[in-house]
Design an enzyme around this catalytic site. Structure first.
Site, short mmCIF file in Angstrom:
data_model
loop_
_atom_site.label_atom_id
_atom_site.label_comp_id
_atom_site.label_asym_id
_atom_site.label_seq_id
_atom_site.Cartn_x
_atom_site.Cartn_y
_atom_site.Cartn_z
N VAL A 24 48.95 24.97 60.05
CA VAL A 24 50.29 24.49 60.42
C VAL A 24 51.27 24.70 59.25
CG1 VAL A 24 51.64 22.54 61.27
CG2 VAL A 24 49.27 22.83 62.02
N TYR A 149 37.60 9.82 61.18
CA TYR A 149 38.83 10.62 61.04
C TYR A 149 39.91 10.11 62.00
CZ TYR A 149 41.78 14.83 61.42
OH TYR A 149 42.83 15.72 61.44
N THR A 177 48.48 19.45 70.23
CA THR A 177 47.20 19.68 70.93
C THR A 177 46.67 21.06 70.55
OG1 THR A 177 48.35 20.66 72.82
CG2 THR A 177 47.84 18.31 72.96
N HIS A 192 38.05 25.94 64.82
CA HIS A 192 38.57 25.50 66.12
C HIS A 192 38.05 26.43 67.20
CE1 HIS A 192 41.97 23.68 63.63
NE2 HIS A 192 41.31 22.68 64.15
N ASP A 283 29.28 20.44 76.84
CA ASP A 283 30.66 20.88 77.00
C ASP A 283 31.68 20.01 76.26
OD1 ASP A 283 30.83 23.21 78.42
OD2 ASP A 283 30.59 22.24 80.37
#
Length: 327
Positions: A24, A149, A177, A192, A283
């Protein structure tokens, strides 16, 4: 105080960005340097962990003394992959509590007029109704896997409210998100999901093998391109006046399945091999739909980069920077 505040708002900002070398931070830097995100006379300082350890209050103070920011974008955090978080929740809880308290309290002591901190969508309650919105953050415990976290991140919101209540400070937070883009962590084990899939698919293409995706491919997520998030965080810094956090995300209608995303990645990387889904592997949460209605009430016309295009840009960056990327 009223007077100094007025003068402050007329003086050009000096913005300190913690965690400035991450996904970011790099996106904000790009917007500032290449898209006119920086106004005349402004100074933007992008910190990385090399500039000091924010877990340490003395080092944090030294950084603030050195740069004397008027505004702070707080992105720095201790993060790891899913399995590391599961093993070391205490470590992630304590270090992140320290980082956040050091940054917010030092900002307050040094009269920083605005702080925008970055929360994470993992802070939302595990058992919840969908879509999730900003008012639901504290309505029950977060997911068990990385509760340390998540709780540390939630406390930023609590602390922001307290700084406002006791000191009138305009410290706020954003909740993105599933962010992806250049400079992400592309590690297959703990990156990620999107970036790990890019790396996996690129590897398979080079080695002429098939791709195995963990899980069924059915979970659905909202993926937000880092450059869009960078543009929005700068808007929050300049224009958003609330203390309450704001979700920065593509809309509910833009939620896509992991399978759809893997197909887009395969076409962006021109991978023509087979794609398998390993349903023996779990999942995780099937969906985490978040509402961006609040963002839309402020910015009805903001256009997010279409996912296909953003994926293509990120894949191209990854291939071009493969040796330097975090893999």
């Amino acid at each position: 105080r009223g007077k100094t505040q007025d003068n402050m708002s007329k003086m050009p900002m000096r913005v300190l960005v913690t965690g400035g070398s991450g996904l970011v931070g790099k996106a904000i830097e790009h917007v500032v340097k290449n898209e006119g995100g920086k106004l005349e006379g402004e100074e933007w300082i992008f910190l990385s962990s090399k500039d000091g350890d924010l877990v340490d209050i003395a080092q944090t103070r030294a950084i603030f003394e050195k740069h004397r920011p008027t505004h702070v974008i707080h992105l720095a955090a201790k993060v790891g992959g899913l399995y590391l978080h599961m093993k070391e929740n205490l470590y992630f809880l304590r270090d992140n509590l320290r980082i956040n308290d050091n940054v917010l309290q030092t900002a307050h002591e040094m009269d920083v007029s605005k702080v925008v901190s970055c929360l994470s969508s993992c802070i939302f309650p595990d058992k919840t109704e969908y879509p999730i919105d900003e008012s639901m953050i504290h309505n029950g415990p977060p997911h068990d896997s990385n509760y340390g976290y998540s709780h540390a991140k939630r406390m930023i919101d609590v602390q922001n409210r307290a700084y406002f209540q006791q000191h009138g400070r305009r410290y706020t937070a954003v909740i993105p998100t599933n962010v992806f883009g250049p400079y992400d962590n592309f590690n297959i084990e703990n990156g990620h999901v999107l970036s790990a899939l890019m790396n996996k698919t690129y590897k398979a293409k080079k080695e002429g093998t098939s791709v195995t995706v963990c899980g069924s491919g059915n979970p659905r997520r909202q993926f937000t391109f880092s450059l869009d998030l960078g543009r929005l965080i700068i808007w929050v810094l300049r224009e958003y006046k609330e203390i309450d956090p704001i979700i920065l995300s593509v809309g509910e209608e833009d939620e896509v399945s992991i399978k759809e995303v893997e197909d887009m990645i395969a076409s962006a990387l021109e991978f023509t091999g087979e794609i398998h889904f390993d349903t023996m592997l779990g999942d995780g949460q099937l969906k985490k739909t978040a509402s961006n209605a609040k963002l839309r009430s402020y910015l009805p016309d903001f256009t997010f980069t279409p996912l296909k295009e953003a994926l293509k840009m990120t894949c191209d960056w990854f291939v071009a920077n493969y040796d330097a990327a975090r893999t």
